[in-house]
Design a protein around this motif. Structure first.
Motif, PDB file in Angstrom:
ATOM      1  N   VAL A 197      34.420  28.768  42.208  1.00  0.00           N
ATOM      2  CA  VAL A 197      35.323  30.179  42.179  1.00  0.00           C
ATOM      3  C   VAL A 197      34.399  31.147  42.386  1.00  0.00           C
ATOM      4  O   VAL A 197      34.729  32.035  43.492  1.00  0.00           O
ATOM      5  N   ASN A 198      33.123  31.086  42.157  1.00  0.00           N
ATOM      6  CA  ASN A 198      32.223  32.055  42.451  1.00  0.00           C
ATOM      7  C   ASN A 198      31.814  32.000  44.011  1.00  0.00           C
ATOM      8  O   ASN A 198      31.567  33.067  44.654  1.00  0.00           O
ATOM      9  N   ARG A 199      31.738  30.991  44.478  1.00  0.00           N
ATOM     10  CA  ARG A 199      31.482  30.938  46.009  1.00  0.00           C
ATOM     11  C   ARG A 199      32.710  31.331  46.758  1.00  0.00           C
ATOM     12  O   ARG A 199      32.478  31.905  47.812  1.00  0.00           O
ATOM     13  N   LEU A 200      33.821  31.068  46.293  1.00  0.00           N
ATOM     14  CA  LEU A 200      34.980  31.773  46.916  1.00  0.00           C
ATOM     15  C   LEU A 200      35.098  33.003  46.875  1.00  0.00           C
ATOM     16  O   LEU A 200      35.500  33.905  47.851  1.00  0.00           O
ATOM     17  N   ARG A 201      34.690  33.604  45.912  1.00  0.00           N
ATOM     18  CA  ARG A 201      34.705  35.089  45.743  1.00  0.00           C
ATOM     19  C   ARG A 201      33.825  35.896  46.613  1.00  0.00           C
ATOM     20  O   ARG A 201      33.980  36.668  47.131  1.00  0.00           O
ATOM     21  N   LYS A 202      32.406  35.288  46.749  1.00  0.00           N
ATOM     22  CA  LYS A 202      31.514  35.655  47.618  1.00  0.00           C
ATOM     23  C   LYS A 202      32.058  35.745  49.065  1.00  0.00           C
ATOM     24  O   LYS A 202      31.857  36.577  49.886  1.00  0.00           O
ATOM     25  N   SER A 203      32.794  34.236  49.370  1.00  0.00           N
ATOM     26  CA  SER A 203      33.180  34.350  50.842  1.00  0.00           C
ATOM     27  C   SER A 203      34.270  35.366  50.966  1.00  0.00           C
ATOM     28  O   SER A 203      34.385  36.016  52.302  1.00  0.00           O
ATOM     29  N   LEU A 204      35.064  35.799  49.788  1.00  0.00           N
ATOM     30  CA  LEU A 204      36.005  36.903  50.174  1.00  0.00           C
ATOM     31  C   LEU A 204      35.503  37.916  50.209  1.00  0.00           C
ATOM     32  O   LEU A 204      35.635  39.038  50.935  1.00  0.00           O
ATOM     33  N   GLU A 205      34.612  38.537  49.509  1.00  0.00           N
ATOM     34  CA  GLU A 205      33.663  39.846  49.734  1.00  0.00           C
ATOM     35  C   GLU A 205      33.075  39.883  50.866  1.00  0.00           C
ATOM     36  O   GLU A 205      32.849  41.218  51.321  1.00  0.00           O
ATOM     37  N   ASP A 206      32.663  38.959  51.326  1.00  0.00           N
ATOM     38  CA  ASP A 206      31.837  38.708  52.795  1.00  0.00           C
ATOM     39  C   ASP A 206      32.938  39.532  53.909  1.00  0.00           C
ATOM     40  O   ASP A 206      32.324  40.162  54.833  1.00  0.00           O
ATOM     41  N   ILE A 207      34.202  39.514  53.807  1.00  0.00           N
ATOM     42  CA  ILE A 207      35.090  40.169  54.743  1.00  0.00           C
ATOM     43  C   ILE A 207      35.841  41.366  54.124  1.00  0.00           C
ATOM     44  O   ILE A 207      36.893  41.640  54.592  1.00  0.00           O
ATOM     45  N   GLY A 208      35.481  41.737  52.907  1.00  0.00           N
ATOM     46  CA  GLY A 208      35.873  43.003  52.506  1.00  0.00           C
ATOM     47  C   GLY A 208      37.025  42.892  51.422  1.00  0.00           C
ATOM     48  O   GLY A 208      37.731  43.959  51.064  1.00  0.00           O
ATOM     49  N   ILE A 209      37.103  41.607  50.875  1.00  0.00           N
ATOM     50  CA  ILE A 209      37.990  41.482  49.784  1.00  0.00           C
ATOM     51  C   ILE A 209      37.604  41.264  48.525  1.00  0.00           C
ATOM     52  O   ILE A 209      36.863  40.381  48.126  1.00  0.00           O
ATOM     53  N   TYR A 210      37.900  42.371  47.650  1.00  0.00           N
ATOM     54  CA  TYR A 210      37.170  42.475  46.272  1.00  0.00           C
ATOM     55  C   TYR A 210      37.959  42.246  45.179  1.00  0.00           C
ATOM     56  O   TYR A 210      39.282  42.776  45.323  1.00  0.00           O
ATOM     57  N   ASN A 211      37.896  41.687  44.256  1.00  0.00           N
ATOM     58  CA  ASN A 211      38.466  41.650  43.069  1.00  0.00           C
ATOM     59  C   ASN A 211      39.994  40.969  43.214  1.00  0.00           C
ATOM     60  O   ASN A 211      41.106  41.277  42.543  1.00  0.00           O
ATOM     61  N   PHE A 212      40.011  40.152  44.185  1.00  0.00           N
ATOM     62  CA  PHE A 212      41.295  39.550  44.482  1.00  0.00           C
ATOM     63  C   PHE A 212      41.711  38.468  43.386  1.00  0.00           C
ATOM     64  O   PHE A 212      42.703  38.205  43.072  1.00  0.00           O
ATOM     65  N   ILE A 213      40.626  37.797  43.027  1.00  0.00           N
ATOM     66  CA  ILE A 213      40.887  36.777  42.044  1.00  0.00           C
ATOM     67  C   ILE A 213      40.346  37.297  40.437  1.00  0.00           C
ATOM     68  O   ILE A 213      39.118  37.474  40.554  1.00  0.00           O
ATOM     69  N   GLU A 214      41.087  37.248  39.421  1.00  0.00           N
ATOM     70  CA  GLU A 214      40.717  38.028  38.299  1.00  0.00           C
ATOM     71  C   GLU A 214      40.501  36.699  37.282  1.00  0.00           C
ATOM     72  O   GLU A 214      41.340  35.754  37.240  1.00  0.00           O
ATOM     73  N   THR A 215      39.478  37.138  36.335  1.00  0.00           N
ATOM     74  CA  THR A 215      39.261  35.995  35.528  1.00  0.00           C
ATOM     75  C   THR A 215      39.854  36.433  33.909  1.00  0.00           C
ATOM     76  O   THR A 215      39.704  37.564  33.938  1.00  0.00           O
ATOM     77  N   LYS A 216      40.736  35.703  33.534  1.00  0.00           N
ATOM     78  CA  LYS A 216      41.437  36.044  32.278  1.00  0.00           C
ATOM     79  C   LYS A 216      40.617  34.888  31.102  1.00  0.00           C
ATOM     80  O   LYS A 216      40.805  33.749  30.952  1.00  0.00           O
ATOM     81  N   LYS A 217      39.816  35.817  30.449  1.00  0.00           N
ATOM     82  CA  LYS A 217      38.869  35.090  29.406  1.00  0.00           C
ATOM     83  C   LYS A 217      39.735  33.979  28.565  1.00  0.00           C
ATOM     84  O   LYS A 217      40.694  34.497  27.767  1.00  0.00           O
ATOM     85  N   GLY A 218      39.240  32.926  28.396  1.00  0.00           N
ATOM     86  CA  GLY A 218      39.884  31.695  27.690  1.00  0.00           C
ATOM     87  C   GLY A 218      41.146  31.270  28.268  1.00  0.00           C
ATOM     88  O   GLY A 218      41.784  30.580  27.520  1.00  0.00           O
ATOM     89  N   GLN A 219      41.663  31.644  29.175  1.00  0.00           N
ATOM     90  CA  GLN A 219      42.907  31.527  29.817  1.00  0.00           C
ATOM     91  C   GLN A 219      42.951  30.823  31.085  1.00  0.00           C
ATOM     92  O   GLN A 219      43.381  29.769  31.485  1.00  0.00           O
ATOM     93  N   GLY A 220      42.234  31.521  32.151  1.00  0.00           N
ATOM     94  CA  GLY A 220      42.188  30.879  33.282  1.00  0.00           C
ATOM     95  C   GLY A 220      41.876  31.906  34.654  1.00  0.00           C
ATOM     96  O   GLY A 220      41.282  32.972  34.244  1.00  0.00           O
ATOM     97  N   TYR A 221      42.657  31.714  35.496  1.00  0.00           N
ATOM     98  CA  TYR A 221      42.399  32.615  36.754  1.00  0.00           C
ATOM     99  C   TYR A 221      43.844  33.147  37.111  1.00  0.00           C
ATOM    100  O   TYR A 221      44.839  32.571  37.004  1.00  0.00           O
ATOM    101  N   VAL A 222      43.860  34.442  37.708  1.00  0.00           N
ATOM    102  CA  VAL A 222      45.059  34.948  38.339  1.00  0.00           C
ATOM    103  C   VAL A 222      44.894  36.002  39.472  1.00  0.00           C
ATOM    104  O   VAL A 222      43.868  36.448  39.671  1.00  0.00           O
ATOM    105  N   ILE A 223      45.772  35.846  40.416  1.00  0.00           N
ATOM    106  CA  ILE A 223      45.737  36.952  41.620  1.00  0.00           C
ATOM    107  C   ILE A 223      46.876  37.807  41.036  1.00  0.00           C
ATOM    108  O   ILE A 223      48.164  37.238  41.199  1.00  0.00           O
ATOM    109  N   LEU A 224      46.739  39.237  41.196  1.00  0.00           N
ATOM    110  CA  LEU A 224      47.735  40.125  40.904  1.00  0.00           C
ATOM    111  C   LEU A 224      48.635  40.579  41.980  1.00  0.00           C
ATOM    112  O   LEU A 224      47.640  40.728  43.190  1.00  0.00           O
TER     113      LEU A 224
END
Length: 224
Positions: A197-224
């Protein structure tokens, strides 16, 4: 039922085309927002596109080229601009056919039927894409496009994004993601998913996509 997208600025002509094609049972959609044709295409996922050259904001050549980045869908240019240069440019940008205005509705319908039959009778894969907030995921070639930038995804990155983008607004548990990434009985360290997930987030940030995947502590991940 085949879906046809009409990209035409002349409202009268657009209405005539809709009337003529509706008799053949096509599912028709007409572009209203000429500033965002690409995302309308992604959202509607038509089987065939009819497009004029002269359009507001950007011309039909530009939008044809944009569509070709993610799809092989048949594209028919319909225009009063009929010089050899216009026709050559239409084909060069990815168009499949060119119909000159004024035109016969019977001829247009015949060309549409022939093209649909030729393309879809052999089950050609025309691309499968998902779009959210300007982020376009192309499933078939494992790429992601955002603001003219394109990146290639690894197998795991594609699987993670596909799952999350198919479930916009829903929290996907880490266990569910791991079951999809590693669908066997092999033990997987929980940290392995975090690394992916961290590698994916870094790839997204490299092309200007920030905070696309959110972490919900103790639950998982979500895109809003």
């Amino acid at each position: 039922m085949y879906k046809i997208m009409i990209i035409e600025d002349d409202l009268r002509l657009c209405s005539e085309i809709e009337k003529g094609l509706s008799k053949w049972g096509f599912n028709l959609t007409t572009v209203k927002n000429f500033e965002d044709i690409f995302n309308e295409f992604v959202h509607n996922r038509p089987h065939l596109v009819i497009i004029d050259i002269n359009l507001p904001c950007f011309d039909g050549f530009y939008w044809c080229q944009k569509i070709r980045v993610i799809s092989k869908v048949p594209i028919i240019f319909l225009s009063s601009r009929n010089t050899n240069m216009d026709i050559m440019m239409a084909i060069k940008m990815g168009g499949d056919d060119f119909v000159t205005k004024p035109f016969s509705m019977d001829i247009l319908v015949t060309k549409i039927h022939a093209m649909l039959r030729r393309v879809y009778s052999y089950g050609e894969n025309l691309g499968d894409v998902i779009e959210h907030n300007g982020v376009v995921l192309n499933i078939n070639d494992s790429t992601l496009i955002y603001n003219e930038n394109k990146i290639e995804l690894t197998k795991n990155e594609l699987r993670i994004l596909l799952l999350l983008m198919k479930n916009i607004g829903k929290i996907i548990s880490r266990d569910r993601i791991m079951r999809i990434l590693w669908d066997d009985d092999t033990f997987i360290n929980d940290n392995t998913l975090t690394v992916n997930v961290n590698r994916l987030r870094k790839s997204l940030e490299d092309i200007g996509i920030y905070n696309f995947i959110e972490t919900k502590k103790g639950q998982g991940y979500v895109i809003l």
